[in-house]
Every structure is written in C-alpha cells, then in structure tokens.
Design an enzyme around this catalytic site. Structure first.
Site, PDB file in Angstrom:
ATOM      1  N   VAL A 111       0.791  -1.030   0.054  1.00 13.30           N
ATOM      2  CA  VAL A 111      -0.083  -0.095  -0.153  1.00 13.30           C
ATOM      3  C   VAL A 111       1.012   1.409   0.077  1.00 13.30           C
ATOM      4  O   VAL A 111       1.706   1.419   0.708  1.00 13.30           O
ATOM      5  CB  VAL A 111      -0.964   0.073   1.372  1.00 13.30           C
ATOM      6  N   SER A 112       0.741   2.140  -1.087  1.00 15.63           N
ATOM      7  CA  SER A 112       1.335   3.530  -0.950  1.00 15.63           C
ATOM      8  C   SER A 112       2.799   3.229  -1.185  1.00 15.63           C
ATOM      9  O   SER A 112       3.239   2.471  -1.975  1.00 15.63           O
ATOM     10  CB  SER A 112       0.965   4.447   0.161  1.00 15.63           C
ATOM     11  N   TRP A 113       3.582   3.597  -0.179  1.00 14.60           N
ATOM     12  CA  TRP A 113       5.110   3.347  -0.104  1.00 14.60           C
ATOM     13  C   TRP A 113       5.353   2.038  -0.031  1.00 14.60           C
ATOM     14  O   TRP A 113       6.116   1.486  -0.935  1.00 14.60           O
ATOM     15  CB  TRP A 113       5.769   3.958   1.154  1.00 14.60           C
ATOM     16  N   THR A 137      -0.763   3.256  -4.977  1.00  9.87           N
ATOM     17  CA  THR A 137       0.790   3.127  -5.388  1.00  9.87           C
ATOM     18  C   THR A 137       1.263   3.762  -6.525  1.00  9.87           C
ATOM     19  O   THR A 137       0.374   4.139  -7.317  1.00  9.87           O
ATOM     20  CB  THR A 137       1.411   2.211  -4.902  1.00  9.87           C
TER      21      THR A 137
END
Length: 241
Positions: A111-113, A137
């Site tokens: 998720v994301s980073w 992401t």
C-alpha cells in the site's frame, strides 16, 4: 470464500516476533492460516506506518491464508537503520527475512510506500513472489504527482503524533471515508504510533530518484492494481469513461 464477518470471527491473533536479519532488528507479525495449501500473503505498509494499522484489514482476509507483516526499520518497534538505504536494499532484507522464516513463496501486497517496495521485491525475487497486489501506489515519485499541498504535509510524521494536526488533516491526506467518517480518525489515532524521525526520513530518501516504469515489463507475476477515486496523494489517472 468466507464473508468478512466469518473471516473476522475465524482469524487467529497475530504472533509477534523479533528477528535479526543482516544485522537489523525487525519486528514482525504472523497471522497463522488454517490451510497449508496457499502461500502466505506478505504485507508492505504505507510510509511511517506500523503493523497494527494493517490489523483491521487482515481481519477481513481469508482465514485459511497465513499473513506476514513487518515494521520497516524506523517504524513501529523496529529500530531505524544506522544509515540511509535504497529500496533494493530493503527488498533484499525482506527476502532474507523470508529465508529465516523458511517461507519459499509468497503473494505480496503493498500500500502506498509499501507498494513501491512490493514492486521492487517482486522484481528482485521473481521466483519467491507468486502474485502481486499494488494498492494506492505509483511507479515513481516523478509520475502524476498528487496535490502538492497534501504532499507537503507528508514530509514529516506529524500526523502520527499531533492529534490536532491529525484531526484537521486526515481527510485531506487520505480522502474517501477519512473525510466524512469520525471513526476513521478514532481508528487511526488508536492504531498509530509515530515513527522515528530518522526512520521516516530514510523511507523518504529510499524513494529519491526511484522509478520502476522502465522495469515493469519484467514483472511476470499476475498483478492486481487497486486505486481510489479520491486519493490526494496518488491520484487516479485514467480518463473518465
């Protein structure tokens, strides 16, 4: 497939461990699965976030699947590394962690980073990573930037430790139900812990200049890409139909 309520009822509590991998102390969590027929699901969290923020999500996953998550160095209860690192170094560290756990193959979700780390992990570990899920992401920091005012608020971990800042900005940072549901703020405050300043900085530095777009053709794993229609940090870029 069990319903979410059934999955929550059947999901075992996580087992927390501390592992020393390549000289780095890592805190990990393992949610045991009821079946050995499926590879574990490896979770990579967002920047500054600890394992506990993943727990409500894990509660709604298939209880047959073993789940593995970790506090990246500098977050949760994993001490920060003494020096900055690159994403390929963190992907290698995670590969060595799986070797310690005697886990030969996983599906990975980031998720994301954590999605950037998941891409790097899959690229470096094509035989160890069977399938890939990329949520909220991107393929590099220079591609389709989000709201610059929001990104500026992400430069420090203030949202994790300043309740007033969190209350005033949670919706603007995360969009969606975080704008309207008071429970989102309550849950974020309950499950969060501020990362170390050095650990947060090193996570940011790991992304500096990183871009996966030229290497994406090398990703042979079946990949599910998930995106929200109200994401101020990683905006949805497809044209409206």
């Amino acid at each position: 497939m069990d319903s979410p309520d059934t999955a929550t009822a059947n999901r075992a509590e996580p087992r927390f461990e501390r592992r020393t991998v390549d000289g780095h102390e890592l805190r990990i969590a393992v949610w045991a699965g009821t079946s050995a027929d499926k590879p574990p699901l490896l979770l990579f969290n967002g920047i500054g976030s600890r394992i506990e923020l993943m727990a409500p999500f894990v509660d709604h996953l298939d209880p047959e699947r073993e789940i593995i998550a970790l506090d990246v160095p500098g977050t949760g209860e994993s001490p920060a590394t003494p020096f900055p690192y690159r994403l390929w170094m963190m992907a290698r560290l995670v590969g060595h962690l799986l070797e310690q756990l005697k886990v030969e193959r996983v599906d990975a979700l980031g998720v994301s980073w954590g999605g950037t780390l998941a891409q790097q992990f899959a690229l470096q570990n094509p035989r160890r990573c069977r399938r890939l899920v990329l949520a909220a992401t991107a393929a590099g920091g220079l591609l389709i930037p989000g709201d610059l005012r929001v990104l500026a608020k992400m430069t420090t971990p203030r949202r994790f430790k300043d309740p007033n800042f969190m209350r005033d900005n949670l919706g603007a940072l995360y969009g969606g139900v975080a704008r309207t549901d008071p429970e989102a703020l309550t849950d974020f405050a309950r499950l969060s812990r501020s990362p170390s300043r050095r650990g947060y900085l090193y996570q940011q530095m790991a992304l500096a200049g990183w871009i996966s777009a030229p290497l994406l053709p090398l990703l042979r794993q079946p990949t599910l890409i998930m995106a929200g229609n109200d994401d101020p940090i990683v905006p949805w870029s497809m044209p409206a139909s």
